[in-house]
Design an enzyme around this catalytic site. Structure first.
Site, PDB file in Angstrom:
ATOM      1  N   LYS A 157      -8.140  -2.239   5.809  1.00  0.00           N
ATOM      2  CA  LYS A 157      -9.090  -2.877   4.881  1.00  0.00           C
ATOM      3  C   LYS A 157     -10.504  -2.736   5.396  1.00  0.00           C
ATOM      4  O   LYS A 157     -11.434  -2.554   4.635  1.00  0.00           O
ATOM      5  CB  LYS A 157      -8.722  -4.353   4.712  1.00  0.00           C
ATOM      6  CG  LYS A 157      -7.535  -4.510   3.801  1.00  0.00           C
ATOM      7  CD  LYS A 157      -7.503  -5.902   3.188  1.00  0.00           C
ATOM      8  CE  LYS A 157      -6.236  -6.060   2.383  1.00  0.00           C
ATOM      9  NZ  LYS A 157      -5.347  -7.076   2.899  1.00  0.00           N
TER      10      LYS A 157
ATOM     11  N   CYS B 138       1.124  -9.763  20.477  1.00  0.00           N
ATOM     12  CA  CYS B 138       0.267  -9.210  19.423  1.00  0.00           C
ATOM     13  C   CYS B 138       0.750  -9.748  18.093  1.00  0.00           C
ATOM     14  O   CYS B 138       1.882  -9.469  17.673  1.00  0.00           O
ATOM     15  CB  CYS B 138       0.296  -7.684  19.412  1.00  0.00           C
ATOM     16  SG  CYS B 138      -0.615  -7.046  17.987  1.00  0.00           S
TER      17      CYS B 138
ATOM     18  N   LYS C  24      -5.801   6.021   9.747  1.00  0.00           N
ATOM     19  CA  LYS C  24      -4.897   4.919   9.472  1.00  0.00           C
ATOM     20  C   LYS C  24      -5.542   4.102   8.338  1.00  0.00           C
ATOM     21  O   LYS C  24      -6.759   3.906   8.346  1.00  0.00           O
ATOM     22  CB  LYS C  24      -4.807   4.075  10.741  1.00  0.00           C
ATOM     23  CG  LYS C  24      -3.726   3.047  10.708  1.00  0.00           C
ATOM     24  CD  LYS C  24      -3.666   2.355  12.069  1.00  0.00           C
ATOM     25  CE  LYS C  24      -2.619   1.336  12.151  1.00  0.00           C
ATOM     26  NZ  LYS C  24      -2.381   0.285  11.380  1.00  0.00           N
TER      27      LYS C  24
ATOM     28  N   HIS D 238       0.854  -1.185   0.000  1.00  0.00           N
ATOM     29  CA  HIS D 238       0.000   0.000   0.000  1.00  0.00           C
ATOM     30  C   HIS D 238       0.888   1.232   0.000  1.00  0.00           C
ATOM     31  O   HIS D 238       2.122   1.120   0.081  1.00  0.00           O
ATOM     32  CB  HIS D 238      -0.999  -0.029   1.157  1.00  0.00           C
ATOM     33  CG  HIS D 238      -0.388  -0.064   2.525  1.00  0.00           C
ATOM     34  ND1 HIS D 238       0.393   0.954   3.018  1.00  0.00           N
ATOM     35  CD2 HIS D 238      -0.432  -1.001   3.499  1.00  0.00           C
ATOM     36  CE1 HIS D 238       0.786   0.653   4.234  1.00  0.00           C
ATOM     37  NE2 HIS D 238       0.311  -0.532   4.540  1.00  0.00           N
TER      38      HIS D 238
ATOM     39  N   HIS E 125       3.843   1.671   2.430  1.00  0.00           N
ATOM     40  CA  HIS E 125       5.078   0.900   2.207  1.00  0.00           C
ATOM     41  C   HIS E 125       6.069   1.659   1.333  1.00  0.00           C
ATOM     42  O   HIS E 125       7.252   1.349   1.321  1.00  0.00           O
ATOM     43  CB  HIS E 125       4.764  -0.435   1.523  1.00  0.00           C
ATOM     44  CG  HIS E 125       4.082  -1.422   2.409  1.00  0.00           C
ATOM     45  ND1 HIS E 125       2.911  -2.040   2.058  1.00  0.00           N
ATOM     46  CD2 HIS E 125       4.402  -1.898   3.626  1.00  0.00           C
ATOM     47  CE1 HIS E 125       2.537  -2.859   3.027  1.00  0.00           C
ATOM     48  NE2 HIS E 125       3.427  -2.787   3.996  1.00  0.00           N
TER      49      HIS E 125
ATOM     50  N   HIS F 108      -3.818  -2.547  15.874  1.00  0.00           N
ATOM     51  CA  HIS F 108      -4.499  -3.587  15.093  1.00  0.00           C
ATOM     52  C   HIS F 108      -5.920  -3.862  15.556  1.00  0.00           C
ATOM     53  O   HIS F 108      -6.621  -4.673  14.945  1.00  0.00           O
ATOM     54  CB  HIS F 108      -3.664  -4.875  15.103  1.00  0.00           C
ATOM     55  CG  HIS F 108      -2.328  -4.683  14.460  1.00  0.00           C
ATOM     56  ND1 HIS F 108      -1.199  -4.371  15.175  1.00  0.00           N
ATOM     57  CD2 HIS F 108      -1.973  -4.683  13.159  1.00  0.00           C
ATOM     58  CE1 HIS F 108      -0.190  -4.204  14.337  1.00  0.00           C
ATOM     59  NE2 HIS F 108      -0.626  -4.384  13.110  1.00  0.00           N
TER      60      HIS F 108
ATOM     61  N   CYS G 226       1.500  -6.918  15.494  1.00  0.00           N
ATOM     62  CA  CYS G 226       2.815  -6.263  15.656  1.00  0.00           C
ATOM     63  C   CYS G 226       3.935  -7.296  15.644  1.00  0.00           C
ATOM     64  O   CYS G 226       5.104  -6.930  15.591  1.00  0.00           O
ATOM     65  CB  CYS G 226       2.918  -5.529  16.987  1.00  0.00           C
ATOM     66  SG  CYS G 226       1.693  -4.276  17.299  1.00  0.00           S
TER      67      CYS G 226
ATOM     68  N   CYS H 194      -4.760  -4.272  21.142  1.00  0.00           N
ATOM     69  CA  CYS H 194      -3.699  -3.538  20.444  1.00  0.00           C
ATOM     70  C   CYS H 194      -4.296  -2.300  19.766  1.00  0.00           C
ATOM     71  O   CYS H 194      -5.198  -2.438  18.934  1.00  0.00           O
ATOM     72  CB  CYS H 194      -3.021  -4.434  19.405  1.00  0.00           C
ATOM     73  SG  CYS H 194      -1.896  -3.485  18.363  1.00  0.00           S
TER      74      CYS H 194
HETATM   75  N1  MSP Z   1       8.416  -6.815   8.679  1.00  0.00           N
HETATM   76  C1  MSP Z   1       8.556  -5.686   9.511  1.00  0.00           C
HETATM   77  C2  MSP Z   1       9.872  -4.972   9.238  1.00  0.00           C
HETATM   78  C3  MSP Z   1      11.102  -5.791   9.452  1.00  0.00           C
HETATM   79  S1  MSP Z   1      12.546  -4.856   9.130  1.00  0.00           S
HETATM   80  C4  MSP Z   1      13.792  -5.787   9.712  1.00  0.00           C
HETATM   81  C5  MSP Z   1       7.406  -4.714   9.281  1.00  0.00           C
HETATM   82  N2  MSP Z   1       6.730  -4.846   8.146  1.00  0.00           N
HETATM   83  S2  MSP Z   1       5.497  -3.899   7.699  1.00  0.00           S
HETATM   84  O1  MSP Z   1       5.054  -4.433   6.459  1.00  0.00           O
HETATM   85  O2  MSP Z   1       4.548  -3.785   8.753  1.00  0.00           O
HETATM   86  O3  MSP Z   1       6.134  -2.472   7.492  1.00  0.00           O
HETATM   87  C6  MSP Z   1       7.198  -2.272   6.563  1.00  0.00           C
HETATM   88  C7  MSP Z   1       7.590  -0.812   6.538  1.00  0.00           C
HETATM   89  O4  MSP Z   1       6.499  -0.042   6.038  1.00  0.00           O
HETATM   90  C8  MSP Z   1       7.918  -0.239   7.928  1.00  0.00           C
HETATM   91  O5  MSP Z   1       8.986   0.664   7.849  1.00  0.00           O
HETATM   92  C9  MSP Z   1       6.644   0.474   8.311  1.00  0.00           C
HETATM   93  O6  MSP Z   1       6.843   1.528   9.211  1.00  0.00           O
HETATM   94  C10 MSP Z   1       6.233   1.000   6.942  1.00  0.00           C
HETATM   95  N3  MSP Z   1       4.821   1.312   6.897  1.00  0.00           N
HETATM   96  C11 MSP Z   1       3.767   0.461   6.964  1.00  0.00           C
HETATM   97  N4  MSP Z   1       2.623   1.197   6.926  1.00  0.00           N
HETATM   98  C12 MSP Z   1       2.917   2.516   6.827  1.00  0.00           C
HETATM   99  C13 MSP Z   1       2.193   3.698   6.676  1.00  0.00           C
HETATM  100  N5  MSP Z   1       0.880   3.731   6.658  1.00  0.00           N
HETATM  101  N6  MSP Z   1       2.903   4.835   6.519  1.00  0.00           N
HETATM  102  C14 MSP Z   1       4.270   4.874   6.470  1.00  0.00           C
HETATM  103  N7  MSP Z   1       4.984   3.774   6.627  1.00  0.00           N
HETATM  104  C15 MSP Z   1       4.332   2.605   6.864  1.00  0.00           C
HETATM  105  O7  MSP Z   1       7.197  -3.854  10.111  1.00  0.00           O
END
Ligand code: MSP
Length: 472
Positions: free
Chosen positions: A297, A124, A294, A18, A21, A146, A127, A143
């Site tokens: 889905k 969690c 935030k 999304h 990411h 979530h 997380c 949480c």
């Molecule tokens: N798998 C772990 C990271 C392990 S690193 C050794 C994880 N994955 S995640 O898919 O939840 O998040 C991946 C990255 O995307 C993280 O840096 C997280 O902060 C970022 N983001 C996920 N959703 C986000 C937003 N809505 N906005 C900005 N960044 C976001 O955590």
């Protein structure tokens, strides 16, 4: 030439990418391109976090074999990263056999700091984190991120003795030996560190089979964060390939603020336990919200990045997320804001500037000669060196707007009409040269556009056949 290693967090492969990411990728790509522009040799890592309970659960729910499930999700993420125009040099999947072998070696090397105990408490899955009793109380057992109740666990786990490293980590953060950005997050991290118990780093296989086996104990698999954090080292060959020694410590590691705690506590503890240096900088960015909320889905407000990129192109996407989404604070995405930025800034400020200048040069037979690489403006470099990318981008955009103003003031079309050829030549070549200097500063942010601008003005000037940012 200095070697610089830049990293991104590896997302969980439990869903589609999304827009949130994109933050790690866009920021780290700007960083890597800027370092390259300054003459450094850069490695930019990206990867996929493929183990852990939430992925395992999701695959079961969908009735798909877990490996097939993550293969598919990873494919989607790889495409997404390329679509963003991000040029990574290394990609790691935590189910890669090489990664698994190396992470097991890392575990062995940490064994002096690992012990077995019983964990009774909360977890969690969203997380992928063990929750303290205090947090459980504070959040009323649910949480906040979530909106799911914490799960009760009572199991035997291996622990990493954080206590062995607390003092060193604290000093490294306080002294900026490991610089935590933004500055305002430091206090909160130091508090978490002071309160941090030893962390559980395994799960019994009876509870979770989808993980890297703990070496020497087949009844346990590694905790997903231990496995995931190790990616930053395994992908550059640690411990068996010499290569890692020239790249580690990382010059900058980009993570979201929600996962800074893992990177500022468990990660440095692992590195110190391995006798390795700490990363130079941990850059933690804010969250992208959709319409002030935030993305989720269940709310139905998840913005699909492919939709944005397919319609407007990668540079328009990068423009919005690097200029209108603040590097450090939470920011909001709305289609209205995006479209306004596209029309008034990209299409009008930059697109028109390029079109007008190129057309006038061709019409008046002006050629620009020479190489326009100059030293970067000091203000720009200062912002870039401090990872203040929104500010750097604002600074560059101010220069784009100044050029538009100059055209309006210098009125080259009047000079042409009056037949003042020499003045016209001076005016247009001055403007083009300055545009090329600004273009150099745009390059890390909008690489495809910057290349087009260089092409348009290099040698024989040709106006773009299509506007750089066509009206939608
Ligand atoms: N798998 C772990 C990271 C392990 S690193 C050794 C994880 N994955 S995640 O898919 O939840 O998040 C991946 C990255 O995307 C993280 O840096 C997280 O902060 C970022 N983001 C996920 N959703 C986000 C937003 N809505 N906005 C900005 N960044 C976001 O955590």
């Amino acid at each position: 030439m200095t070697k610089k290693y830049v990293t991104t967090a590896i997302p969980y492969m439990n869903g589609e990418p999304h827009i949130g990411h994109a933050m790690d990728y866009c920021l780290a790509d700007v960083c890597a391109r800027y370092y390259r522009m300054c003459g450094d040799e850069v490695r930019l890592q990206a990867g996929a976090d493929e183990h852990g309970s939430k992925i395992w659960q999701k695959a079961i729910d969908e009735g798909v074999a877990v490996q097939d499930f993550v293969n598919l999700k990873t494919e989607g993420f790889v495409k997404f990263i390329s679509k963003l125009g991000v040029e990574y040099t290394d990609y790691v999947r935590t189910t890669d056999k090489e990664h698994e072998r190396r992470v097991q070696e890392i575990w062995r090397r940490l064994s002096d700091h690992i012990y077995m105990d019983t964990y009774e408490g909360w977890y969690c899955t969203g997380c992928e984190r063990f929750i303290t009793d205090k947090e459980y109380e504070e959040n009323g057992g649910i949480c906040p991120d979530h909106q799911k109740p914490y799960e009760k666990l009572a199991e035997k786990n291996y622990y990493l003795r954080i206590a062995d490293f607390k003092e060193k980590i604290k000093k490294a953060i306080e002294s900026d030996e490991m610089l935590v950005l933004p500055e305002f997050r430091k206090k909160e991290i130091l508090k978490l560190l002071a309160d941090s118990p030893d962390v559980s780093i395994s799960r019994p296989r009876t509870q979770l089979e989808w993980g890297v086996p703990v070496p020497g104990d087949e009844s346990q698999v590694m905790y997903v964060w231990m496995d995931a954090l190790a990616n930053y080292l395994t992908v550059i060959g640690y411990p068996d390939a010499d290569d890692y020694q020239v790249w580690w410590p990382a010059a900058a590691q980009f993570v979201g603020k929600d996962i800074l705690r893992f990177h500022a506590i468990i990660w440095p503890a692992m590195l110190l336990g391995l006798g390795l240096e700490l990363p130079k900088v941990l850059v933690s960015h804010g969250m992208v919200l959709a319409d002030g909320q935030k993305m989720s889905k269940s709310i139905g407000n998840v913005v699909n990045p492919a939709e944005v990129i397919d319609k407007y192109g990668p540079d328009a996407f990068r423009y919005f997320f690097l200029r209108h989404v603040d590097t450090f604070a939470d920011s909001d995405f709305t289609w209205e804001k995006f479209e306004r930025a596209y029309e008034t800034e990209l299409a009008n400020d930059l697109g028109n500037l390029v079109q007008r200048l190129a057309t006038m040069c061709v019409k008046n037979d002006i050629k620009i000669e020479g190489d326009f690489k100059t030293d970067l403006d000091k203000d720009y470099s200062d912002f870039m060196d401090k990872f203040e990318y929104t500010k750097a981008f604002d600074y560059v955009w101010g220069k784009v707007q100044e050029l538009n103003k100059r055209i309006d003031e210098e009125k080259p079309w009047v000079l042409a009409k009056n037949g003042e050829t020499e003045k016209l030549r001076e005016c247009l070549s001055g403007l083009v040269k300055d545009l090329l200097v600004v273009n150099q500063m745009l390059q890390p942010f909008l690489p495809a556009t910057a290349s087009k601008i260089t092409e348009i003005f290099a040698g024989k000037i040709e106006p773009p056949k299509m506007p750089l940012f066509p009206k939608q």
